[in-house]
Scaffold this active site. Structure first.
Site, PDB file in Angstrom:
ATOM      1  N   LYS A 188      28.845  -9.341   4.017  1.00 46.33           N
ATOM      2  CA  LYS A 188      29.782  -9.531   3.410  1.00 46.33           C
ATOM      3  C   LYS A 188      29.904  -7.395   2.129  1.00 46.33           C
ATOM      4  O   LYS A 188      28.680  -6.937   1.937  1.00 46.33           O
ATOM      5  CB  LYS A 188      30.586  -9.475   2.810  1.00 46.33           C
ATOM      6  CG  LYS A 188      30.988 -11.116   3.472  1.00 46.33           C
ATOM      7  CD  LYS A 188      31.628 -12.485   2.268  1.00 46.33           C
ATOM      8  CE  LYS A 188      32.359 -13.255   2.874  1.00 46.33           C
ATOM      9  NZ  LYS A 188      32.190 -14.176   1.991  1.00 46.33           N
ATOM     10  N   HIS A 237      29.833  -5.198  -3.268  1.00 48.56           N
ATOM     11  CA  HIS A 237      31.116  -4.072  -3.563  1.00 48.56           C
ATOM     12  C   HIS A 237      30.881  -3.567  -4.795  1.00 48.56           C
ATOM     13  O   HIS A 237      29.890  -4.247  -5.553  1.00 48.56           O
ATOM     14  CB  HIS A 237      32.666  -5.566  -3.761  1.00 48.56           C
ATOM     15  CG  HIS A 237      32.402  -6.605  -4.124  1.00 48.56           C
ATOM     16  ND1 HIS A 237      32.075  -6.849  -5.865  1.00 48.56           N
ATOM     17  CD2 HIS A 237      31.817  -7.970  -3.810  1.00 48.56           C
ATOM     18  CE1 HIS A 237      32.400  -7.661  -5.919  1.00 48.56           C
ATOM     19  NE2 HIS A 237      31.913  -8.752  -4.547  1.00 48.56           N
ATOM     20  N   HIS A 252      29.393  -6.689  -7.712  1.00 48.60           N
ATOM     21  CA  HIS A 252      27.516  -6.253  -7.754  1.00 48.60           C
ATOM     22  C   HIS A 252      27.628  -5.364  -7.990  1.00 48.60           C
ATOM     23  O   HIS A 252      25.984  -5.127  -8.513  1.00 48.60           O
ATOM     24  CB  HIS A 252      27.582  -6.063  -5.750  1.00 48.60           C
ATOM     25  CG  HIS A 252      27.837  -7.989  -5.309  1.00 48.60           C
ATOM     26  ND1 HIS A 252      28.227  -7.826  -4.411  1.00 48.60           N
ATOM     27  CD2 HIS A 252      27.700  -8.837  -5.034  1.00 48.60           C
ATOM     28  CE1 HIS A 252      29.043  -8.950  -3.701  1.00 48.60           C
ATOM     29  NE2 HIS A 252      28.127  -9.810  -4.886  1.00 48.60           N
TER      30      HIS A 252
HETATM   31  N1  ARG Z   1      26.197 -14.078  -4.437  1.00 47.86           N
HETATM   32  C1  ARG Z   1      27.014 -14.278  -4.974  1.00 47.86           C
HETATM   33  C2  ARG Z   1      28.685 -13.228  -5.213  1.00 47.86           C
HETATM   34  O1  ARG Z   1      28.439 -13.129  -4.834  1.00 47.86           O
HETATM   35  C3  ARG Z   1      26.226 -14.466  -6.650  1.00 47.86           C
HETATM   36  C4  ARG Z   1      25.514 -14.976  -6.544  1.00 47.86           C
HETATM   37  C5  ARG Z   1      25.081 -14.886  -7.694  1.00 47.86           C
HETATM   38  N2  ARG Z   1      23.889 -15.599  -8.309  1.00 47.86           N
HETATM   39  C6  ARG Z   1      23.218 -17.522  -8.760  1.00 47.86           C
HETATM   40  N3  ARG Z   1      22.032 -17.340  -8.713  1.00 47.86           N
HETATM   41  N4  ARG Z   1      23.899 -18.494  -8.195  1.00 47.86           N
HETATM   42  O2  ARG Z   1      29.133 -13.922  -5.855  1.00 47.86           O
END
Ligand code: ARG
Length: 565
Positions: free
Chosen positions: A124, A127, A130
């Site tokens: 994905k 974005h 992030h």
């Molecule tokens: N991959 C997740 C997202 O894009 C964020 C992960 C954050 N870290 C965690 N330990 N949950 O929303």
């Protein structure tokens, strides 16, 4: 040389109090007429059973005045005016001796902080949310490291979930290998969208995808290979962005890393009688905490995001024995983290109190061109490249003969974007507009970088003069000079406050203030043209000290300086 501490020691001695307690009470008054430091005596009224103004009066007589110009009492306040010459000399010499380490300390030594940041999802787009997490997390990493904390940067990649079944089905049918190598995420996104379009016409595709995911979970070779490939090409693209921003992680243990660690968590929850059934799913009831239940196993037995985070937190505690475990993730996930932390607490893990969700708000784009170019998603790489291109254009206009224009444009363009992300309180919404963020005279990255380059150019010219005059700090007597010195002196305090609040913007704002104070000084006090050699040498030292603070400060944000621009 920490002036606040010196003053705290004087007060503590006079009042027979603990230095640390005193230091916490010392304030920096809003106006120079009110002194350089102030000590409110209101809280002492109870201890001494006296009116605050009386306490202030008595203390002002007892205090050792060495290094001070004067001590005044106003109401219940003691206002300290430091001796400007010795203060300035002390601060400037400290900065020049410590150089690139100025602002740093060792207070975090022996303490490990795990920082979960960036954490994009495989296949994905990376974005703008992030990027927030990446910029804030990277900055916290640098800020904490500067104080001696041992930081572990963890990229908790979103690399598991039912979407991989769909991706594998789509891959087998429609992938264009060439496009995949060139622009992996765009191609993966294309086939993923196509999957959904096709599945609407032919629902059997959903079953095929489910089977692929099941095979993946069961470790079938074909699925595992394709999943790994999708992960590899995605990482290739993410790494391009990390390289561009010069960001490194200590661990890429993503969601899939916990596949074999979740059964133990489920078992533990069962044993601790925390699991209850709800509509076929296994959940931890959090009614008592006014939260919806934390879902551990879905009705089909699949584990979910929260279960992985429970396993991850336990793993991190075991592996790193963290002092703090930080998650830099958007505020839209606040509830998720509250549920996870509360569940850990219910499991009997007191260290759950050391888990911190460092949330941030939304980014809005004022730039129409950017927000509509590729549908709804903004590709981060495009955003960064646009920043660099615009910086290049500005340099072409302002300073066409500059050497290594491309390198400067890169540092200025990326710096401008990162600076914007770190400028405001992280929970506030960011309005992103290229014209504003690249302006040389707003509160921007380029403004700060330009102030630095300007200071460096003065130092280069002074160098050519080869003057041997020694600095006479008693002559640094103007308001502008002293305000700048005081600000430079409080760098470490700004850093410590930013740690307390997990808020890089405190450092960013501090650097803006330094750049502003520097420019004020630069505009009002002649430096190279100063006729008094002793004063000139002292001013040059102040310029040099300012360059260290700006450089060290920007480094904590993950932004480079440029020597010329
Ligand atoms: N991959 C997740 C997202 O894009 C964020 C992960 C954050 N870290 C965690 N330990 N949950 O929303």
């Amino acid at each position: 040389m920490n002036y606040k501490l010196i003053i705290a020691e004087k007060i503590a001695k006079a009042a027979e109090l603990n230095v640390d307690d005193v230091q916490k009470l010392i304030e920096i008054p809003p106006k120079p007429e009110m002194g350089d430091f102030a000590f409110p005596c209101f809280q002492l009224a109870k201890v001494f059973r006296k009116a605050p103004n009386l306490i202030a009066q008595e203390l002002s007589e007892k205090i050792d005045k060495d290094g001070l110009e004067k001590v005044e009492t106003v109401g219940g306040y003691l206002n300290f005016f430091v001796d400007k010459a010795s203060f300035s000399k002390g601060v400037i010499e400290k900065i020049l001796t410590e150089g690139e380490n100025y602002g740093h300390s060792k207070i975090g030594e022996g303490k490990t902080v795990t920082i979960d940041f960036s954490s994009p999802n495989i296949a994905k787009p990376f974005h703008v949310g992030h990027l927030c997490s990446t910029a804030i997390g990277n900055s916290l990493y640098k800020i904490l490291s500067s104080q001696g904390y041992n930081c572990v940067g963890i990229n908790h990649l979103g690399d598991w979930g039912t979407q991989f079944g769909k991706l594998i089905a789509a891959y087998e049918r429609w992938v264009d290998e060439e496009a995949l190598q060139k622009e992996p995420i765009k191609e993966l996104l294309r086939i993923y969208v196509k999957f959904h379009d096709e599945a609407e016409k032919d629902p059997s595709l959903e079953d095929i995808a489910r089977q692929h995911f099941k095979n993946l979970e069961d470790g079938h070779e074909k699925e595992v290979k394709l999943w790994q490939k999708i992960k590899d090409v995605s990482l290739m693209e993410f790494n391009r962005i990390y390289d561009m921003l010069n960001i490194k992680f200590d661990s890429y243990a993503g969601e899939s890393f916990y596949n074999d660690k979740m059964d133990a968590v489920v078992e533990e929850l069962k044993q601790k009688n925390l699991l209850v059934e709800s509509k076929g799913a296994q959940v931890v009831n959090l009614d008592e905490y006014n939260m919806p239940p934390c879902i551990i196993l879905k009705a089909d037995g699949a584990s979910i995001y929260a279960t992985r985070d429970l396993a991850a937190a336990i793993y991190r505690k075991k592996t790193y024995d963290f002092y703090k475990n930080i998650y830099v993730v958007g505020m839209d996930q606040s509830l998720h983290f509250k549920q996870v932390f509360t569940t850990l607490k219910l499991m009997g893990y007191d260290w759950a109190d050391n888990c911190v969700h460092v949330g941030f708000g939304l980014v809005k784009f004022a730039d129409k061109k950017l927000s509509t170019r590729k549908g709804d998603v903004i590709f981060l790489e495009d955003l960064l490249n646009e920043g660099i291109a615009r910086a290049k254009q500005a340099i072409e206009e302002k300073n066409p003969s500059l050497e290594n224009k491309d390198e400067v444009a890169k540092k200025v363009g990326l710096g401008a974007v990162i600076f914007t992300y770190l400028k405001n309180n992280r929970e506030r919404e960011i309005i992103f507009n290229f014209d504003d963020i690249l302006s040389f005279d707003g509160e921007t990255g380029p403004y700060v970088q330009y102030s630095y380059a300007r200071a460096k150019s003065i130092l280069r010219r002074a160098e050519e003069e080869k003057s041997t005059a020694s600095a006479d700090f008693t002559k640094l007597s103007s308001q502008e000079e002293f305000e700048l010195v005081k600000l430079l002196a409080s760098f470490n305090e700004a850093i410590l406050l930013s740690i307390e609040k997990y808020e890089p913007s405190i450092v960013t704002r501090y650097i803006i203030d330094v750049a502003k104070a520097f420019n004020k000084f630069y505009n009002l006090c002649p430096i190279l043209s100063c006729e008094d050699e002793g004063l000139k040498a002292a001013r040059l030292k102040l310029v040099e000290a300012s360059t260290y603070v700006i450089k060290n400060g920007l480094a904590l944000l993950g932004i480079d300086v440029v020597e010329k621009m």
